[in-house]
Design a protein around this motif. Structure first.
Motif, PDB file in Angstrom:
ATOM      1  N   ARG A  18       0.850  -1.181   0.000  1.00 55.58           N
ATOM      2  CA  ARG A  18       0.000   0.000   0.000  1.00 55.58           C
ATOM      3  C   ARG A  18       0.896   1.244   0.000  1.00 55.58           C
ATOM      4  O   ARG A  18       2.036   1.188   0.464  1.00 55.58           O
ATOM      5  CB  ARG A  18      -0.895   0.052   1.244  1.00 55.58           C
ATOM      6  CG  ARG A  18      -1.861  -1.119   1.404  1.00 55.58           C
ATOM      7  CD  ARG A  18      -2.967  -1.089   0.370  1.00 55.58           C
ATOM      8  NE  ARG A  18      -3.996  -2.085   0.677  1.00 55.58           N
ATOM      9  CZ  ARG A  18      -3.950  -3.365   0.325  1.00 55.58           C
ATOM     10  NH1 ARG A  18      -2.898  -3.817  -0.349  1.00 55.58           N
ATOM     11  NH2 ARG A  18      -4.923  -4.201   0.639  1.00 55.58           N
ATOM     12  N   SER A  22       0.131   5.582   4.474  1.00 55.78           N
ATOM     13  CA  SER A  22      -1.328   5.708   4.361  1.00 55.78           C
ATOM     14  C   SER A  22      -1.991   4.897   5.474  1.00 55.78           C
ATOM     15  O   SER A  22      -1.373   4.015   6.086  1.00 55.78           O
ATOM     16  CB  SER A  22      -1.809   5.207   3.001  1.00 55.78           C
ATOM     17  OG  SER A  22      -1.571   3.813   2.858  1.00 55.78           O
ATOM     18  N   GLY A 100      -4.113  13.384  -1.280  1.00 57.18           N
ATOM     19  CA  GLY A 100      -4.182  11.936  -1.279  1.00 57.18           C
ATOM     20  C   GLY A 100      -2.809  11.306  -1.299  1.00 57.18           C
ATOM     21  O   GLY A 100      -1.874  11.819  -1.925  1.00 57.18           O
ATOM     22  N   PHE A 115      -3.864   1.842  -5.307  1.00 58.11           N
ATOM     23  CA  PHE A 115      -4.530   2.444  -4.161  1.00 58.11           C
ATOM     24  C   PHE A 115      -4.266   3.946  -4.058  1.00 58.11           C
ATOM     25  O   PHE A 115      -4.626   4.586  -3.068  1.00 58.11           O
ATOM     26  CB  PHE A 115      -4.084   1.755  -2.867  1.00 58.11           C
ATOM     27  CG  PHE A 115      -4.490   0.311  -2.783  1.00 58.11           C
ATOM     28  CD1 PHE A 115      -5.714  -0.052  -2.250  1.00 58.11           C
ATOM     29  CD2 PHE A 115      -3.656  -0.692  -3.263  1.00 58.11           C
ATOM     30  CE1 PHE A 115      -6.097  -1.385  -2.185  1.00 58.11           C
ATOM     31  CE2 PHE A 115      -4.024  -2.027  -3.210  1.00 58.11           C
ATOM     32  CZ  PHE A 115      -5.253  -2.370  -2.668  1.00 58.11           C
ATOM     33  N   ASP A 117      -4.421   7.905  -4.146  1.00 56.47           N
ATOM     34  CA  ASP A 117      -5.437   8.949  -3.996  1.00 56.47           C
ATOM     35  C   ASP A 117      -6.683   8.491  -3.243  1.00 56.47           C
ATOM     36  O   ASP A 117      -7.681   9.212  -3.203  1.00 56.47           O
ATOM     37  CB  ASP A 117      -5.858   9.506  -5.364  1.00 56.47           C
ATOM     38  CG  ASP A 117      -4.688  10.039  -6.173  1.00 56.47           C
ATOM     39  OD1 ASP A 117      -3.658  10.399  -5.562  1.00 56.47           O
ATOM     40  OD2 ASP A 117      -4.793  10.086  -7.403  1.00 56.47           O
ATOM     41  N   GLN A 118      -6.637   7.332  -2.608  1.00 51.48           N
ATOM     42  CA  GLN A 118      -7.812   6.837  -1.901  1.00 51.48           C
ATOM     43  C   GLN A 118      -7.856   7.241  -0.438  1.00 51.48           C
ATOM     44  O   GLN A 118      -8.915   7.165   0.193  1.00 51.48           O
ATOM     45  CB  GLN A 118      -7.884   5.308  -2.016  1.00 51.48           C
ATOM     46  CG  GLN A 118      -8.095   4.808  -3.432  1.00 51.48           C
ATOM     47  CD  GLN A 118      -8.286   3.309  -3.493  1.00 51.48           C
ATOM     48  OE1 GLN A 118      -8.576   2.661  -2.484  1.00 51.48           O
ATOM     49  NE2 GLN A 118      -8.125   2.730  -4.682  1.00 51.48           N
ATOM     50  N   GLN A 119      -6.701   7.664   0.104  1.00 46.07           N
ATOM     51  CA  GLN A 119      -6.666   7.992   1.530  1.00 46.07           C
ATOM     52  C   GLN A 119      -5.857   9.254   1.760  1.00 46.07           C
ATOM     53  O   GLN A 119      -4.875   9.511   1.057  1.00 46.07           O
ATOM     54  CB  GLN A 119      -6.068   6.832   2.321  1.00 46.07           C
ATOM     55  CG  GLN A 119      -6.945   5.586   2.268  1.00 46.07           C
ATOM     56  CD  GLN A 119      -6.389   4.462   3.108  1.00 46.07           C
ATOM     57  OE1 GLN A 119      -5.186   4.195   3.060  1.00 46.07           O
ATOM     58  NE2 GLN A 119      -7.235   3.805   3.887  1.00 46.07           N
TER      59      GLN A 119
END
Length: 338
Positions: A18, A22, A100, A115, A117-119
């Motif tokens: 990941r 993050s 992100g 993954f 820009d998702q968190q």
């Protein structure tokens, strides 16, 4: 005698799977059962401790694509190195919290890049609270290895890391030793400052294989000791009583590329009562010592087990890993002491 079970530390979480630092990276590391996780901290303009490997964030966030921040791109000299990009100290935390997280090595780790820009970016407090909650949920002690970045640089900007970190640790309930805390830095000055503030932690001095610590260069110029000199028996003698251990590049433990006799650094440090951590154990060919690489290109897994077994047999007290599942599988094996 060599340790058979060094601490396995999730380096920036689980960045083999990941985007580093993050929330999902930390969640995965904790789920795999790491002994500790390692957040790096830098500072925002308004004094918030932000979890990023560097204060220049164009490679690990979407900031370069945010039109509203285009005018923040600039060139700075950080610890003697000129960098161009976007820097945390030019943003408030409210602004940084909108960014992100992105995979730093998308070509090498394309799966992690899915993954992107998702968190959002995290604060130190977010990670401290996450680890405390995981410790309670899993019924075991999980530690934090807190790395302080560019302390002298931030001090000159009026953003002293020692005071900010002390306040955060006390407010979050991490200053009294209730859970395992390690504080590490490539600059000994900030470690001494925090130690003087009575933060209960294990203090670890990070040593590169080459170069000099920037805090001592700022104070003494070319007379500053090199990291390599500090790793000698005479240099280690000078660390006794000032820090609890050292954390070194794995090249300083493995030795030459042809399988030469490995250095005695771990034994030298242990003789003086200093713990030894090493970084970073990664299975991809591009990160392995040349003699352990295999066919398949930079992203393919080489003979990491052979390299890591040498590290384990050296007797190190802790290892930083990007893939916590395979790190735990190897380093937590119970085998006979050689």
């Amino acid at each position: 005698m060599p340790r058979t079970r060094p601490l396995v530390i999730g380096h920036r979480g689980a960045p083999g799977y990941r985007p580093e630092h993050s929330r999902s990276s930390y969640d995965l590391a904790l789920r795999y059962g790491v002994d500790a996780v390692e957040p790096d901290v830098v500072v925002s303009r308004d004094g918030v401790l932000v979890v990023r490997h560097e204060n220049e964030i164009s490679g690990t966030t979407d900031v370069a694509e945010r039109r509203e921040f285009a005018d923040r791109r600039t060139t700075k000299t950080v610890d003697g190195t000129e960098l161009t990009g976007w820097f945390t100290e030019d943003f408030t935390w409210d602004e940084l919290s909108t960014l992100g997280c992105r995979e730093r090595l998308p070509r090498l780790r394309p799966g992690s890049a899915t993954f992107d820009d998702q968190q959002p970016v995290l604060r130190l407090r977010d990670v401290l609270d996450l680890v405390r909650a995981a410790s309670l949920e899993q019924g075991r002690e999980i530690g934090v290895v807190l790395e302080l970045k560019h302390a002298t640089y931030f001090e000159r900007l009026g953003l002293g890391l020692a005071g900010l970190v002390e306040a955060e640790l006390r407010e979050a309930g991490w200053a009294d030793g209730a859970l395992p805390l390690v504080i590490e830095a490539f600059e000994s000055t900030v470690l001494a400052q925090l130690r003087a503030h009575s933060i209960r932690a294990t203090y670890v001095y990070l040593l590169e294989a080459a170069g000099r610590p920037f805090d001592l260069v700022a104070a003494h110029g070319d007379q500053a000791p090199t990291y390599r000199r500090t790793a000698t028996p005479a240099g280690l003698d000078e660390l006794v009583g000032t820090v609890d251990g050292i954390s070194v590049s794995k090249s300083m433990i493995l030795g030459g590329t042809r399988g030469d006799e490995p250095p005695s650094l771990v034994a030298d440090a242990h003789t003086r009562g200093l713990r030894v951590f090493t970084w970073t154990c990664r299975p991809e060919n591009t990160f392995l010592s040349r003699r352990f690489r295999s066919r398949g290109g930079p992203a393919a897994f080489g003979d990491y087990e052979a390299e890591w077994e040498l590290i384990r047999r050296s007797g190190v007290d802790g290892v930083f890993v990007d893939h916590p599942d395979i790190g735990i599988d190897l380093f937590h094996r119970v085998t006979a002491t050689p």
